[in-house]
Design an enzyme around this catalytic site. Structure first.
Site, PDB file in Angstrom:
ATOM      1  N   CYS A  60      11.292 -42.667  -7.394  1.00  0.00           N
ATOM      2  CA  CYS A  60      10.906 -44.005  -6.915  1.00  0.00           C
ATOM      3  C   CYS A  60      10.140 -44.809  -7.960  1.00  0.00           C
ATOM      4  O   CYS A  60      10.090 -46.033  -7.889  1.00  0.00           O
ATOM      5  CB  CYS A  60      10.087 -43.890  -5.637  1.00  0.00           C
ATOM      6  N   HIS A 115       6.370 -50.673  -4.499  1.00  0.00           N
ATOM      7  CA  HIS A 115       7.505 -49.854  -4.062  1.00  0.00           C
ATOM      8  C   HIS A 115       7.536 -49.868  -2.537  1.00  0.00           C
ATOM      9  O   HIS A 115       6.497 -49.762  -1.886  1.00  0.00           O
ATOM     10  CB  HIS A 115       7.346 -48.432  -4.590  1.00  0.00           C
ATOM     11  N   ASN A 133      13.623 -47.520   2.137  1.00  0.00           N
ATOM     12  CA  ASN A 133      13.190 -47.060   0.818  1.00  0.00           C
ATOM     13  C   ASN A 133      14.434 -46.872  -0.053  1.00  0.00           C
ATOM     14  O   ASN A 133      15.216 -45.959   0.171  1.00  0.00           O
ATOM     15  CB  ASN A 133      12.415 -45.743   0.975  1.00  0.00           C
TER      16      ASN A 133
HETATM   17  N1  ACO Z   1      11.822 -39.806  14.863  1.00  0.00           N
HETATM   18  C1  ACO Z   1      10.986 -39.325  15.794  1.00  0.00           C
HETATM   19  N2  ACO Z   1      10.023 -38.409  15.520  1.00  0.00           N
HETATM   20  C2  ACO Z   1       9.911 -37.999  14.240  1.00  0.00           C
HETATM   21  C3  ACO Z   1      10.767 -38.465  13.221  1.00  0.00           C
HETATM   22  C4  ACO Z   1      11.750 -39.407  13.579  1.00  0.00           C
HETATM   23  N3  ACO Z   1      12.608 -39.938  12.681  1.00  0.00           N
HETATM   24  N4  ACO Z   1      10.413 -37.882  12.055  1.00  0.00           N
HETATM   25  C5  ACO Z   1       9.379 -37.079  12.332  1.00  0.00           C
HETATM   26  N5  ACO Z   1       9.073 -37.131  13.649  1.00  0.00           N
HETATM   27  C6  ACO Z   1       8.024 -36.429  14.380  1.00  0.00           C
HETATM   28  C7  ACO Z   1       7.550 -35.198  13.639  1.00  0.00           C
HETATM   29  O1  ACO Z   1       8.402 -34.107  13.903  1.00  0.00           O
HETATM   30  C8  ACO Z   1       6.152 -35.019  14.219  1.00  0.00           C
HETATM   31  O2  ACO Z   1       6.263 -34.393  15.461  1.00  0.00           O
HETATM   32  P1  ACO Z   1       5.173 -33.269  15.886  1.00  0.00           P
HETATM   33  O3  ACO Z   1       3.866 -34.005  15.927  1.00  0.00           O
HETATM   34  O4  ACO Z   1       5.680 -32.832  17.216  1.00  0.00           O
HETATM   35  O5  ACO Z   1       5.230 -32.214  14.819  1.00  0.00           O
HETATM   36  C9  ACO Z   1       5.674 -36.442  14.460  1.00  0.00           C
HETATM   37  O6  ACO Z   1       6.870 -37.262  14.443  1.00  0.00           O
HETATM   38  C10 ACO Z   1       4.708 -36.949  13.416  1.00  0.00           C
HETATM   39  O7  ACO Z   1       5.204 -36.619  12.127  1.00  0.00           O
HETATM   40  P2  ACO Z   1       4.399 -36.967  10.811  1.00  0.00           P
HETATM   41  O8  ACO Z   1       5.159 -36.431   9.634  1.00  0.00           O
HETATM   42  O9  ACO Z   1       2.968 -36.586  10.949  1.00  0.00           O
HETATM   43  O10 ACO Z   1       4.478 -38.558  10.840  1.00  0.00           O
HETATM   44  P3  ACO Z   1       3.814 -39.589   9.882  1.00  0.00           P
HETATM   45  O11 ACO Z   1       3.022 -40.556  10.646  1.00  0.00           O
HETATM   46  O12 ACO Z   1       3.178 -38.931   8.677  1.00  0.00           O
HETATM   47  O13 ACO Z   1       5.085 -40.405   9.345  1.00  0.00           O
HETATM   48  C11 ACO Z   1       6.473 -40.521   7.398  1.00  0.00           C
HETATM   49  C12 ACO Z   1       6.112 -39.726   8.635  1.00  0.00           C
HETATM   50  C13 ACO Z   1       7.021 -41.855   7.831  1.00  0.00           C
HETATM   51  C14 ACO Z   1       7.512 -39.736   6.619  1.00  0.00           C
HETATM   52  C15 ACO Z   1       5.215 -40.742   6.534  1.00  0.00           C
HETATM   53  O14 ACO Z   1       4.518 -39.548   6.362  1.00  0.00           O
HETATM   54  C16 ACO Z   1       5.529 -41.318   5.171  1.00  0.00           C
HETATM   55  O15 ACO Z   1       5.929 -42.467   5.052  1.00  0.00           O
HETATM   56  N6  ACO Z   1       5.281 -40.539   4.117  1.00  0.00           N
HETATM   57  C17 ACO Z   1       5.472 -41.025   2.764  1.00  0.00           C
HETATM   58  C18 ACO Z   1       6.890 -41.051   2.380  1.00  0.00           C
HETATM   59  C19 ACO Z   1       6.954 -41.752   1.059  1.00  0.00           C
HETATM   60  O16 ACO Z   1       6.161 -42.611   0.742  1.00  0.00           O
HETATM   61  N7  ACO Z   1       7.815 -41.410   0.212  1.00  0.00           N
HETATM   62  C20 ACO Z   1       7.752 -42.157  -1.051  1.00  0.00           C
HETATM   63  C21 ACO Z   1       8.308 -41.548  -2.065  1.00  0.00           C
HETATM   64  S1  ACO Z   1      10.027 -41.467  -1.809  1.00  0.00           S
HETATM   65  C22 ACO Z   1      10.697 -40.923  -3.296  1.00  0.00           C
HETATM   66  O17 ACO Z   1      10.068 -40.773  -4.299  1.00  0.00           O
HETATM   67  C23 ACO Z   1      12.163 -40.580  -3.237  1.00  0.00           C
END
Ligand code: ACO
Length: 319
Positions: A113, A246, A276
């Site tokens: 990214c 980003h 993304n």
């Molecule tokens: N739909 C519904 N529920 C979901 C989904 C989905 N698509 N995905 C995950 N969940 C559930 C999980 O299983 C979890 O359930 P649980 O509590 O029963 O275990 C719950 O939702 C919460 O999951 P978290 O991972 O804690 O959710 P979070 O608020 O952290 O959001 C996310 C997840 C959106 C991925 C976030 O952590 C994020 O944006 N992280 C950064 C990603 C990023 O910035 N990447 C950049 C680099 S990309 C690159 O370099 C290629």
């Protein structure tokens, strides 16, 4: 003093729009969950015949048209991508051929990214060093092809697209790339990676991410390089016209801007309609803000990104 001055910006997106509701039935998720946690409402997905090279070529042509210069004047192409058309040759060389350019040189950069920030910084060094006069810097991705479409924690987050800038070496200009700050730390590899490759599995592999872990580091790392880029140029957030981050997650964008004391009205946000797009996200956002008249000549613009590796970086430009 030579500076790398932006002459134009362009973008290209696949035709197919995939909305959050379209995931219902693919994985267990909802429009509400995706929109609330990420800010994403829709993304583009490449169809048959749409590739990183074709999207990169289209973005490059749009940037050349916006700059009002001919492809034959380009003597450097730097493409940021983690989803090349082939393991080799570099997709940049394929784009060079598609644009009808047979002089100069072209190569790919892989920093996930953060790829576009690395590519911009690299092109800037070649231009300032006198190795090239006019460069295309492209970010192009087809992440949909390395997603595990059964994994709801990753497949809802990414989209496909490309963006490009034309940069020119100009003597004595006040405009151009003013400063940059790049970082990487391989100890975070397992938090965001693709589980295949030519030298390990002999396969392309699929994207794997511990989203919560990435989130935990993102804001601090972004703030670190943005502060450094400001300091190197003798500027502060108060001087800034546009913050072009980003586009991974609206919550990361907002938290970073808050930590950096950047006015929310100065943030360019496209994550809602692009998702993304990895290395394509910053040039796509730049091209959109140039096309709609927000970013104008003379504006001070900060770009930043953080991603797989981890890699992270920022660059400050006088547009
Ligand atoms: N739909 C519904 N529920 C979901 C989904 C989905 N698509 N995905 C995950 N969940 C559930 C999980 O299983 C979890 O359930 P649980 O509590 O029963 O275990 C719950 O939702 C919460 O999951 P978290 O991972 O804690 O959710 P979070 O608020 O952290 O959001 C996310 C997840 C959106 C991925 C976030 O952590 C994020 O944006 N992280 C950064 C990603 C990023 O910035 N990447 C950049 C680099 S990309 C690159 O370099 C290629």
């Amino acid at each position: 003093m030579i500076r790398s001055v932006v002459l134009g910006a362009g973008a290209a997106l696949p035709a197919r729009i995939m909305r959050n509701a379209d995931f219902e039935g693919v994985v267990e998720t909802s429009d509400e969950w995706i929109a609330q946690r990420t800010g994403i409402r829709e993304r583009r997905i490449a169809g048959e015949g749409e590739t990183t090279a074709s999207l990169g070529e289209a973005a490059a042509r749009a940037a050349l048209a916006n700059a009002g210069v001919d492809a034959s004047s380009i003597d450097l192409i730097v493409l940021a991508t983690s989803t090349p058309n082939n393991t080799f040759p570099a997709t940049a060389v394929e784009i060079q051929q598609r644009l009808g350019i047979s002089s100069g040189f072209a190569f790919d950069i892989q920093a996930v990214c953060t790829g576009f920030v690395y590519a911009l910084t690299t092109a800037d060094l070649y231009l300032r060093g006198g190795q090239a006069k006019r460069a295309l810097v492209i970010g192009a991705e087809t992440f949909s092809r390395i997603l595990d479409w059964t994994d709801r924690t990753t497949c809802v987050l990414f989209g496909d697209g490309a963006g490009a800038l034309v940069l020119e070496a100009q003597e004595g200009s006040e405009r151009g790339v003013l400063s940059a700050s790049l970082r990487s730390d391989g100890s975070h590899k397992h938090k965001l990676y693709v589980d295949g490759g030519p030298s390990t599995t002999g396969t392309v592999g699929m994207l794997r991410m511990e989203g919560r872990e990435v989130f935990k580091h993102a804001v601090g790392m972004i703030a670190d390089v943005v502060v450094d880029a400001f300091a190197k140029a003798g500027k502060t957030a108060a001087d800034l016209d546009w913050f072009v981050p980003h586009q991974a997650n609206k919550r990361i964008i907002d938290a970073s801007a808050k930590k950096l004391e950047i006015d929310p009205a100065k943030i360019v946000v496209t994550v809602d309609h692009h998702g993304n797009t990895s290395a394509a996200s910053v040039p796509l956002a730049l091209a959109e803000a140039v096309a709609d008249g927000r970013i104008k000549r003379g504006d001070l613009v900060m770009v930043e990104a953080m991603g797989g590796g981890f890699t992270w970086g920022a660059a400050l430009l006088r547009w």
